[in-house]
Motif scaffolding. Structure first.
Motif, PDB file in Angstrom:
ATOM      1  N   GLN A 136     -26.703  13.135 -45.907  1.00  0.00           N
ATOM      2  CA  GLN A 136     -26.823  11.569 -45.556  1.00  0.00           C
ATOM      3  C   GLN A 136     -26.276  11.278 -44.266  1.00  0.00           C
ATOM      4  O   GLN A 136     -25.512  11.971 -43.899  1.00  0.00           O
ATOM      5  N   ASP A 137     -26.860  10.059 -43.749  1.00  0.00           N
ATOM      6  CA  ASP A 137     -26.223   9.486 -42.562  1.00  0.00           C
ATOM      7  C   ASP A 137     -24.983   8.949 -42.861  1.00  0.00           C
ATOM      8  O   ASP A 137     -24.040   8.911 -41.733  1.00  0.00           O
ATOM      9  N   ASP A 138     -24.419   8.440 -44.062  1.00  0.00           N
ATOM     10  CA  ASP A 138     -23.364   7.888 -44.237  1.00  0.00           C
ATOM     11  C   ASP A 138     -23.002   8.007 -45.555  1.00  0.00           C
ATOM     12  O   ASP A 138     -23.372   7.353 -46.539  1.00  0.00           O
ATOM     13  N   THR A 139     -22.064   8.961 -45.860  1.00  0.00           N
ATOM     14  CA  THR A 139     -21.552   9.474 -46.983  1.00  0.00           C
ATOM     15  C   THR A 139     -20.082  10.150 -46.955  1.00  0.00           C
ATOM     16  O   THR A 139     -19.598  10.581 -45.634  1.00  0.00           O
ATOM     17  N   ARG A 140     -19.195   9.864 -47.886  1.00  0.00           N
ATOM     18  CA  ARG A 140     -17.810  10.731 -47.783  1.00  0.00           C
ATOM     19  C   ARG A 140     -17.912  11.612 -49.096  1.00  0.00           C
ATOM     20  O   ARG A 140     -16.881  12.399 -49.217  1.00  0.00           O
TER      21      ARG A 140
END
Ligand SMILES: [Zn+2]
Length: 247
Positions: A176-180
Motif C-alpha cells: 500500500q502507499d500508506d500503511t503501518r
C-alpha cells in the motif's frame, strides 16, 4: 483462468496462511514472568547497556519471551549437536502486547553444520516495479541480518525471497502507499530497507520492543526491533530465533 477465480484461490491461501500461523497456543504477557529470565538477560545483553540504560535494556530483552515456544536454553546450548532438524519453524509472537501473530520460516540444511533460515514473501497484486524494488530491499535486508552474527559452532545465514507463487510463500502481503502494517498482511511500498529488515524480523518471530500503543521508544535505540527505521539485529535477536532450531 478468470481473475475472479484467481482472487478466490488467493483469499483461501491467505486465510490458510493466517490460520496456520495462529494454530499454536497464545501466550499472554502475564503468563511469563520476565524476572525468571534475568540470568538469560545478563548473558544476552551487553554489560554496558545493562549498566547505562537498565530499563531500556530489559525492555529490549523481555519482549521476546512472549513467544508460543516457551523454551529458553542457555545460549551455550545453541550448537550443531542439539539441532532438532526441523525444516520449517512456526509459532506466534505477541504483537502490540496482546495479539498472537504468526512467525514462519524454513530451515535449509546446506550441510550438517550449515543452515539457511529463509522467509518467502508473495506480494498481492504488485504494481509497476514493486517486485523488483522489494527484491533489492530484501538483498539489503539480508546484508543487515547476515552481518555481526552471533558466533556459534555452526554456520547460518538469512535469506529473504520474493516469490511469484502464493502456495510456496510463508506470507502474502498487500503493498500500500500508506500503511503501518500489520507485518503479516500489509506493507508500505515506500519503506526503507531497514524497515523491511525490521518487518522480516517479525516474520522471523521477534516482537516490537517499543511501547506499541503509545509508540514510546522505551527500548535500546541501537536495536533493529526497537524502532522500525533504524538499528541493527542484536545478539539476543539471533538467540531468540536460533533456539527454535534446538531440541
Ligand atoms: Zn514492528
Amino acid at each position: 483462468m478468470p481473475i475472479s477465480f484467481n482472487f478466490f484461490v488467493l483469499s483461501i491461501i491467505i486465510l490458510l496462511q493466517s490460520a496456520l500461523g495462529q494454530a499454536a497456543p497464545a501466550q499472554h504477557s502475564e503468563a511469563v514472568d520476565p524476572e525468571k529470565y534475568r540470568w538469560l538477560y545478563e548473558q544476552l545483553i551487553p554489560a554496558q547497556d545493562r549498566a547505562s540504560q537498565p530499563d531500556r535494556a530489559f525492555k529490549s530483552f523481555r519482549v521476546h519471551l512472549l513467544d508460543s515456544l516457551q523454551y529458553f536454553p542457555q545460549p551455550s546450548y545453541l550448537s550443531v549437536t542439539h539441532f532438532n532438524r526441523k525444516t520449517e519453524i512456526a509459532g506466534n509472537i505477541t504483537y502490540i502486547g496482546f495479539i498472537p501473530k504468526k512467525y514462519n520460516y524454513d530451515v535449509i540444511f546446506n550441510s550438517a553444520n550449515d543452515v539457511t533460515l529463509k522467509v518467502k514473501v508473495f506480494f498481492i497484486d504488485p504494481e509497476g516495479q514493486d517486485n523488483e524494488n522489494f527484491k533489492a530491499k530484501f538483498a539489503q535486508a539480508e546484508k543487515i541480518w547476515n552481518t555481526n552474527l552471533l558466533p556459534l559452532d555452526f554456520k547460518y545465514k538469512f535469506q529473504f525471497q520474493v516469490v511469484n507463487n502464493p502456495f510456496v510463500a510463508h506470507y502474502s502481503v498487500l503493498l500500500q502507499d500508506d500503511t503501518r502494517g500489520p507485518y503479516d498482511t500489509q506493507w508500505n511500498r515506500n519503506w526503507s530497507a531497514t524497515s523491511v529488515a525490521h518487518e522480516l524480523g517479525h516474520m522471523l518471530g521477534l516482537g516490537d520492543e517499543y511501547e506499541t500503543i503509545s509508540s514510546e521508544s522505551d527500548c535500546l535505540p541501537k536495536s533493529l526491533m526497537c524502532e522500525s527505521f533504524k538499528g541493527l539485529p542484536t545478539r539476543s535477536h539471533y538467540y531468540f530465533i536460533l533456539r527454535r532450531l534446538m531440541k
